[in-house]
Design a protein around this motif. Structure first.
Motif, mmCIF file in Angstrom:
data_model
loop_
_atom_site.group_PDB
_atom_site.id
_atom_site.type_symbol
_atom_site.label_atom_id
_atom_site.label_comp_id
_atom_site.label_asym_id
_atom_site.label_seq_id
_atom_site.Cartn_x
_atom_site.Cartn_y
_atom_site.Cartn_z
ATOM 1 N N LYS A 199 1.032 -1.315 -0.129
ATOM 2 C CA LYS A 199 0.243 -0.074 0.074
ATOM 3 C C LYS A 199 0.931 0.803 -0.402
ATOM 4 O O LYS A 199 1.045 1.703 0.700
ATOM 5 N N LYS A 200 1.240 2.144 -1.276
ATOM 6 C CA LYS A 200 2.302 2.582 -1.495
ATOM 7 C C LYS A 200 1.834 4.536 -0.929
ATOM 8 O O LYS A 200 1.970 5.299 0.133
ATOM 9 N N HIS A 201 0.652 3.938 -0.687
ATOM 10 C CA HIS A 201 -0.262 5.265 -0.499
ATOM 11 C C HIS A 201 -0.621 5.312 0.352
ATOM 12 O O HIS A 201 -1.792 5.558 1.062
ATOM 13 N N ASN A 202 -0.427 5.122 1.316
ATOM 14 C CA ASN A 202 0.003 4.746 3.140
ATOM 15 C C ASN A 202 0.009 5.537 3.671
ATOM 16 O O ASN A 202 0.925 6.470 3.233
ATOM 17 N N PRO A 203 -0.414 5.591 5.009
ATOM 18 C CA PRO A 203 -0.717 7.604 5.636
ATOM 19 C C PRO A 203 1.448 7.450 5.906
ATOM 20 O O PRO A 203 1.731 8.375 5.979
ATOM 21 N N MET A 204 1.564 6.149 6.845
ATOM 22 C CA MET A 204 2.518 6.517 6.775
ATOM 23 C C MET A 204 3.925 6.992 5.608
ATOM 24 O O MET A 204 4.800 7.658 6.215
ATOM 25 N N VAL A 205 3.934 6.116 4.578
ATOM 26 C CA VAL A 205 4.025 6.369 3.487
ATOM 27 C C VAL A 205 3.889 7.854 3.198
ATOM 28 O O VAL A 205 5.625 8.564 2.827
ATOM 29 N N VAL A 206 3.372 8.379 3.139
ATOM 30 C CA VAL A 206 2.461 9.323 2.764
ATOM 31 C C VAL A 206 3.884 10.413 3.516
ATOM 32 O O VAL A 206 4.138 11.654 2.851
ATOM 33 N N GLY A 207 3.861 10.505 4.678
ATOM 34 C CA GLY A 207 3.872 11.200 5.488
ATOM 35 C C GLY A 207 5.197 11.458 5.409
ATOM 36 O O GLY A 207 5.583 12.671 5.598
ATOM 37 N N MET A 208 5.942 10.340 5.622
ATOM 38 C CA MET A 208 7.261 9.822 5.348
ATOM 39 C C MET A 208 7.750 11.458 3.899
ATOM 40 O O MET A 208 8.709 11.853 4.892
ATOM 41 N N GLN A 209 7.586 11.100 3.413
ATOM 42 C CA GLN A 209 8.487 11.856 2.348
ATOM 43 C C GLN A 209 7.852 13.040 2.295
ATOM 44 O O GLN A 209 8.402 14.037 0.983
ATOM 45 N N ALA A 233 8.226 1.556 6.706
ATOM 46 C CA ALA A 233 8.292 2.628 6.117
ATOM 47 C C ALA A 233 9.243 3.968 6.396
ATOM 48 O O ALA A 233 10.208 4.235 4.799
ATOM 49 N N GLY A 234 10.220 3.527 7.395
ATOM 50 C CA GLY A 234 11.062 4.822 8.028
ATOM 51 C C GLY A 234 12.239 4.569 6.944
ATOM 52 O O GLY A 234 12.719 4.864 6.052
ATOM 53 N N HIS A 235 12.556 2.449 6.818
ATOM 54 C CA HIS A 235 13.538 2.461 6.623
ATOM 55 C C HIS A 235 12.976 2.820 5.319
ATOM 56 O O HIS A 235 14.338 2.012 3.564
ATOM 57 N N MET A 236 12.377 2.387 4.132
ATOM 58 C CA MET A 236 12.001 1.899 2.753
ATOM 59 C C MET A 236 12.196 3.963 2.458
ATOM 60 O O MET A 236 12.750 4.117 1.259
ATOM 61 N N VAL A 237 11.183 4.519 3.466
ATOM 62 C CA VAL A 237 11.009 6.044 2.125
ATOM 63 C C VAL A 237 12.818 7.168 3.294
ATOM 64 O O VAL A 237 13.454 7.235 1.691
ATOM 65 N N PHE A 238 13.421 6.869 4.202
ATOM 66 C CA PHE A 238 14.346 7.255 4.808
ATOM 67 C C PHE A 238 15.977 6.747 4.202
ATOM 68 O O PHE A 238 16.469 7.615 4.247
ATOM 69 N N ARG A 239 15.782 5.848 4.659
ATOM 70 C CA ARG A 239 16.951 5.005 4.268
ATOM 71 C C ARG A 239 18.224 5.097 5.515
ATOM 72 O O ARG A 239 17.792 6.523 6.389
ATOM 73 N N ARG A 240 19.396 4.384 6.475
ATOM 74 C CA ARG A 240 19.506 4.701 7.398
ATOM 75 C C ARG A 240 21.260 5.775 6.963
ATOM 76 O O ARG A 240 20.991 5.849 5.546
ATOM 77 N N ILE A 241 20.729 6.930 7.458
ATOM 78 C CA ILE A 241 22.045 7.523 7.734
ATOM 79 C C ILE A 241 23.330 6.807 6.766
ATOM 80 O O ILE A 241 23.570 4.988 7.953
ATOM 81 N N ARG A 242 24.462 7.706 6.611
ATOM 82 C CA ARG A 242 25.908 6.626 5.837
ATOM 83 C C ARG A 242 26.220 6.241 6.896
ATOM 84 O O ARG A 242 26.521 7.184 7.992
ATOM 85 N N GLY A 243 26.957 5.214 7.558
ATOM 86 C CA GLY A 243 27.502 4.968 8.235
ATOM 87 C C GLY A 243 26.778 4.198 9.754
ATOM 88 O O GLY A 243 27.681 3.655 10.169
ATOM 89 N N VAL A 244 25.968 4.050 9.709
ATOM 90 C CA VAL A 244 24.497 3.793 10.370
ATOM 91 C C VAL A 244 24.837 2.501 10.155
ATOM 92 O O VAL A 244 23.551 1.680 9.360
ATOM 93 N N HIS A 245 25.140 0.589 11.153
ATOM 94 C CA HIS A 245 24.573 -0.501 10.958
ATOM 95 C C HIS A 245 23.589 -0.593 11.348
ATOM 96 O O HIS A 245 22.737 -1.581 10.312
ATOM 97 N N ARG A 246 22.140 -0.087 11.545
ATOM 98 C CA ARG A 246 21.941 -0.463 11.781
ATOM 99 C C ARG A 246 20.138 0.454 12.418
ATOM 100 O O ARG A 246 21.000 1.164 13.445
ATOM 101 N N ALA A 247 19.168 0.405 12.601
ATOM 102 C CA ALA A 247 18.515 1.922 13.283
ATOM 103 C C ALA A 247 17.749 1.204 14.120
ATOM 104 O O ALA A 247 17.935 -0.190 14.387
ATOM 105 N N VAL A 248 17.640 2.298 15.760
ATOM 106 C CA VAL A 248 17.495 1.124 16.533
ATOM 107 C C VAL A 248 16.226 2.038 17.381
ATOM 108 O O VAL A 248 15.646 3.681 17.029
ATOM 109 N N LEU A 249 15.599 1.783 18.069
ATOM 110 C CA LEU A 249 13.857 1.825 18.255
ATOM 111 C C LEU A 249 14.570 2.448 19.841
ATOM 112 O O LEU A 249 14.509 1.406 20.720
#
Lengths: 341, 341
Positions: B77-87, B109-125
């Motif tokens: 669902k590419k047109h979902n509020p998360m993806v659209v909002g992050m864009q 959605a966060g990984h799809m839209v923003f991708r990781r900061i260069r050099g960051v191994h993994r995003a953390v919650l």
């Protein structure tokens, strides 16, 4: 029945261990072998009426302190109460060993004296844990910080045997602990364990549970690695203490709430009793060629008395022999499957 | 400031999300972009006085349900509020994105839209967690079930940056969570992370803490893997619910305790307030090229209002840029050390 009690184990030894042994022996007429510093144990025994009780003292003076690096201390001090007490069981002079001492020291001594049952990957430390329905058994709570999936599968079978006498049920529901309730949830360890479990399933295996379901009592046996399990048990204690501390602070802030809490005190007491789970607090080190139960270092006489009862129940239920047979049959199963492949 | 709110996220959306946005915008004069089903959001907005408030609606109809497999749903669902909002954030139309929706969906959605900061191994919650002294920040609470030690070391640095504005302190004490308080305790992951940490330590690093010390407030930043962290958070909630349930049962058992509890009610309420930690309940997904905050699915308007405040504070503290700079400097450090070797 003959039980060995580590008379020097725990924060309140030997006063509380000896008192517990006297109470237990008086009630059951069982023999309790008290292993520890002879003079200290005798001094405590003299404070009680021990007429007609069989409470022999076995001298073992090399005490392992609660603050010593346990594995080292046990290896260095060969004549410590744990090693000596377990050797009595191994030699057939007693049926099981019970200690409130340092868990790491018990683990080391247990492996040194009894060694693992043939075919057991690793011994597992398991405890009864309170939930909304009563109790479930939970392990590993600290014997193995890094685990392999096949260990967890074996523990599932072993803990199911242990759960029967402890919980008094015939077909315990067995689950792995995971970070979500859906099939396939978990880290790689739990995911692989789920796959292995689906292959050889003579258990009432219900899949994975997350903490909410575990605390709701949806499983009778919950399996995890010893790192997660140890942290979960410690966090549960820490959260409970935190909540009671906060409640106390807020209660003491006003006269009205102070009066209310004084009236409500019996409810607080009863709730604490249910949480501390005193009658079923002793854990079992399962997978060795000897029955070894472990209680909390903070145990008082009442707790230790119950720990002795738990130990006796496991002897009566023949948990050790049943575990040996189960492992034997699992090995045959694996062997025959490998032959087929 | 311009914040994006996932108007459809959480169990009580869009009624509670819209109400929270109105309250927040009225107080701060910030813009809140409401992403979701336009008709549904407009209907909610019309229930409030929105004069002079900047609350644009951005239509995105492909809702992700709380019960859908989140990663799949977000991708389909590419047109979902998360993806659209992050864009919107990515395109520079807003400063940060906030959602009460399914955490797995936000992660994907966060990984799809923003991708990781260069050099960051993994995003953390990461989330603020209550303790006896106030709060500490805790992570990973569920973004990564299987971790490598170098990820944990990086997270220690990243969470220290996040801790400053959240806790309002300059030199947060950083620790790993372990099953014991002694140096060297832990599973292989935590043991290796301790060794790595000792090598490159520009932090106020205090070693390992076990749950008791964590809950006593001995560290400001506590790092663990996402499997253990997720289970610890869920178990803490489950234990708290269990205790209050048991207390309630015991209180209702007698008239005396019922009367007492009625008088003590303000203390119970105040204790619950401290535990639910409403003002600091929103978590942060850290390590992506965009600020993403996540609240509990059960959040009501007051919680969501506080989540928007938390989000704004992280924007003001420039957590994203500071994280980028820290990662950059860690990379240089590693590179120069490797040149030396």
């Amino acid at each position: 029945m003959r039980l060995v009690l580590d008379a020097m184990g725990g924060d309140f030894a030997p006063a509380e261990t000896v008192a517990a042994a006297v109470k237990y022996a008086r009630e059951t007429n069982h023999t309790v072998l008290l292993v520890g510093d002879e003079a200290a144990v005798r001094q405590e025994l003299e404070k009680h009426d021990t007429a007609n009780l069989d409470l022999p003292i076995i001298h073992a003076a090399d005490a392992v302190g609660m603050d010593e690096e346990p594995a080292m201390a046990v290896r260095r001090k060969k004549h410590n109460p744990m090693v000596v007490g377990m050797q009595l069981v191994k030699a057939g002079h007693a049926d099981a060993f019970c200690s409130m001492g340092n868990t790491g020291a018990v683990l080391t001594a247990g492996h040194m004296v009894f060694r693992r049952i043939r075919g057991v990957h690793r011994a597992v430390l398991t405890i009864p844990f309170p939930n909304a329905q009563g109790l479930h058994v939970f392990g590993d709570v600290g014997a193995n910080s890094d685990c392999r999936p096949e260990w967890l599968v074996q523990w599932a079978h072993m803990l199911a045997i242990y759960a029967k006498p402890v919980l008094g049920i015939e077909e315990p529901r067995v689950a792995f602990l995971a970070n979500g309730e859906e099939m396939g949830k978990g880290n790689q360890l739990i995911k692989t364990a789920q796959v292995l479990m689906a292959q050889r399933n003579h258990l009432n295996y219900i899949g994975v549970v997350e903490p909410k379901e575990m605390m709701a009592g949806q499983a009778d046996v919950v399996i995890t690695d010893g790192f997660t399990g140890n942290i979960l048990v410690k966090q549960s204690e820490a959260v409970a203490n935190f909540i009671f501390q906060i409640l106390k602070e807020e209660i003491m802030a006003q006269t009205r709430t102070k009066v209310g809490a004084a009236l409500a005190r019996p409810a607080f007491r009863a709730a604490l009793e249910r949480l501390t789970n005193r009658e079923h607090s002793a854990g079992l080190l399962l997978g060795l060629n000897g029955l070894v139960t472990v209680g909390h270092g903070r145990s008082k006489r009442e707790d230790i008395y119950y720990a002795l009862h738990t130990t006796a129940r496991l002897v009566e239920a023949d948990v050790l022999e049943k575990t040996r047979n189960k492992i034997e049959s699992l090995l045959h199963l694996t062997a025959s499957r490998e032959n087929v492949l």
